[in-house]
Design a protein around this motif. Structure first.
Motif, PDB file in Angstrom:
ATOM      1  N   MET A   1     -22.271 -18.034   0.318  1.00  0.00           N
ATOM      2  CA  MET A   1     -20.210 -19.038   1.299  1.00  0.00           C
ATOM      3  C   MET A   1     -19.035 -17.689   0.068  1.00  0.00           C
ATOM      4  O   MET A   1     -19.329 -17.128  -0.874  1.00  0.00           O
ATOM      5  CB  MET A   1     -20.174 -20.229  -0.344  1.00  0.00           C
ATOM      6  N   GLY A   2     -18.477 -18.175   1.157  1.00  0.00           N
ATOM      7  CA  GLY A   2     -17.577 -16.728   1.396  1.00  0.00           C
ATOM      8  C   GLY A   2     -15.755 -18.233  -0.091  1.00  0.00           C
ATOM      9  O   GLY A   2     -16.176 -18.308  -0.088  1.00  0.00           O
ATOM     10  N   VAL A   6     -16.195 -21.591  -0.420  1.00  0.00           N
ATOM     11  CA  VAL A   6     -16.108 -22.394  -2.248  1.00  0.00           C
ATOM     12  C   VAL A   6     -14.762 -23.303  -2.634  1.00  0.00           C
ATOM     13  O   VAL A   6     -14.754 -23.867  -3.092  1.00  0.00           O
ATOM     14  CB  VAL A   6     -15.976 -20.963  -2.527  1.00  0.00           C
ATOM     15  N   ILE A   7     -13.145 -22.730  -2.548  1.00  0.00           N
ATOM     16  CA  ILE A   7     -12.497 -23.636  -2.717  1.00  0.00           C
ATOM     17  C   ILE A   7     -12.286 -25.258  -1.489  1.00  0.00           C
ATOM     18  O   ILE A   7     -11.714 -25.916  -2.533  1.00  0.00           O
ATOM     19  CB  ILE A   7     -10.942 -22.109  -3.176  1.00  0.00           C
ATOM     20  N   VAL A  79     -18.486 -27.675  10.053  1.00  0.00           N
ATOM     21  CA  VAL A  79     -17.893 -27.508   8.375  1.00  0.00           C
ATOM     22  C   VAL A  79     -18.168 -28.564   8.006  1.00  0.00           C
ATOM     23  O   VAL A  79     -18.511 -28.565   6.968  1.00  0.00           O
ATOM     24  CB  VAL A  79     -16.052 -28.352   9.260  1.00  0.00           C
ATOM     25  N   GLN A  80     -19.078 -29.360   8.671  1.00  0.00           N
ATOM     26  CA  GLN A  80     -19.386 -30.662   7.725  1.00  0.00           C
ATOM     27  C   GLN A  80     -20.780 -30.033   7.092  1.00  0.00           C
ATOM     28  O   GLN A  80     -21.604 -30.595   6.101  1.00  0.00           O
ATOM     29  CB  GLN A  80     -20.457 -31.637   9.095  1.00  0.00           C
ATOM     30  N   PHE A  81     -21.291 -29.189   7.653  1.00  0.00           N
ATOM     31  CA  PHE A  81     -22.580 -28.129   7.298  1.00  0.00           C
ATOM     32  C   PHE A  81     -21.839 -27.565   5.587  1.00  0.00           C
ATOM     33  O   PHE A  81     -22.703 -27.549   4.566  1.00  0.00           O
ATOM     34  CB  PHE A  81     -22.315 -26.972   8.454  1.00  0.00           C
ATOM     35  N   VAL A  82     -21.158 -27.230   5.587  1.00  0.00           N
ATOM     36  CA  VAL A  82     -20.173 -27.311   4.701  1.00  0.00           C
ATOM     37  C   VAL A  82     -19.548 -27.772   3.519  1.00  0.00           C
ATOM     38  O   VAL A  82     -20.398 -27.932   2.154  1.00  0.00           O
ATOM     39  CB  VAL A  82     -18.686 -26.332   4.643  1.00  0.00           C
ATOM     40  N   PRO A 151     -20.196 -21.093  -8.668  1.00  0.00           N
ATOM     41  CA  PRO A 151     -18.461 -20.708  -8.264  1.00  0.00           C
ATOM     42  C   PRO A 151     -17.626 -21.539  -7.746  1.00  0.00           C
ATOM     43  O   PRO A 151     -16.794 -21.632  -8.168  1.00  0.00           O
ATOM     44  CB  PRO A 151     -19.286 -19.868  -6.262  1.00  0.00           C
ATOM     45  N   VAL A 152     -18.223 -22.432  -7.227  1.00  0.00           N
ATOM     46  CA  VAL A 152     -17.783 -24.356  -6.806  1.00  0.00           C
ATOM     47  C   VAL A 152     -16.996 -24.822  -8.415  1.00  0.00           C
ATOM     48  O   VAL A 152     -15.144 -24.912  -9.029  1.00  0.00           O
ATOM     49  CB  VAL A 152     -18.335 -24.469  -6.518  1.00  0.00           C
TER      50      VAL A 152
END
Ligand code: CTP
Ligand code: MG
Length: 181
Positions: A1-2, A6-7, A79-82, A151-152
């Protein structure tokens, strides 16, 4: 994930935990949770932790999780995937956990002789994050593990104090809070 993803996940997943304390500021008042009782000459929690603020705040956070799920349904597939969907357990863990974390910090502040409203940097900004993490980890362990990757978690710990400072300054400027923290 970029980094942007992450943010985005950090902010999205924490929104149901960000709202409760701010709603409590507006909704608070009435009976204090500690019933006015003291322990070793100090209030157990103090007048700043009320039943109404806690229940309305937690309810607002849980409601927001539901609203975010509806939003998510209308988003693009990638977007739903993330961005994760909130399960009921996750929503309760985030919203109620945020309130409980703040209440535990209040309990500790009284033990260390801090008056109601006294500022304790970093504790004030992160108490609700730890409460939300712990209760969500207990109620929705799988959701927690999939959403809060390392990271999150780091992003949450960095971004949250910044957001908290800004929103509290805003609440103070609008006379919703008596102290700017
Ligand atoms: N509030 C509430 N119930 C909660 C949390 C907050 O009613 N569980 C309301 C109270 O009116 C409180 C205000 O929101 O005064 C601001 O919250 P906070 O800054 O967390 O409380 P403080 O008044 O600073 O008290 P403490 O020092 O115990 O944290
Ligand atoms: Mg305070």
């Amino acid at each position: 994930m970029g980094l942007v993803a992450v943010i985005a996940v950090a902010l999205w997943a924490m929104l149901p935990a960000y709202i409760p304390n701010n709603v409590a500021v507006i909704a608070g008042g009435g009976k204090p949770i500690d019933g006015g009782y003291e322990w070793h000459g100090r209030r157990i929690l103090g007048d700043g932790k009320t039943w109404r603020g806690t229940l309305v705040g937690a309810g607002a956070g849980l409601g927001l999780a539901g609203v975010l799920n509806l939003f998510r349904d209308s988003m693009l597939t990638y977007v739903q995937f993330v961005l994760p969907e909130f399960s009921l357990e996750a929503g309760i863990g985030l919203a109620l956990g945020a309130m409980v974390g703040d209440i535990i910090a209040s309990f500790l502040k009284r033990r260390f002789d801090h008056e109601r409203g006294a500022a304790v940097p970093l504790v004030d900004q992160l108490d609700f994050v730890f409460g939300a993490f712990v209760l969500t980890g207990i109620l929705a362990p799988d959701w927690f593990g999939e959403t809060f990757t390392l990271p999150v978690i780091v992003a949450v710990l960095v971004v949250t104090p910044l957001l908290h400072v800004v929103t509290n300054l805003l609440a103070y400027a609008l006379s919703l809070k008596s102290e700017p923290w």
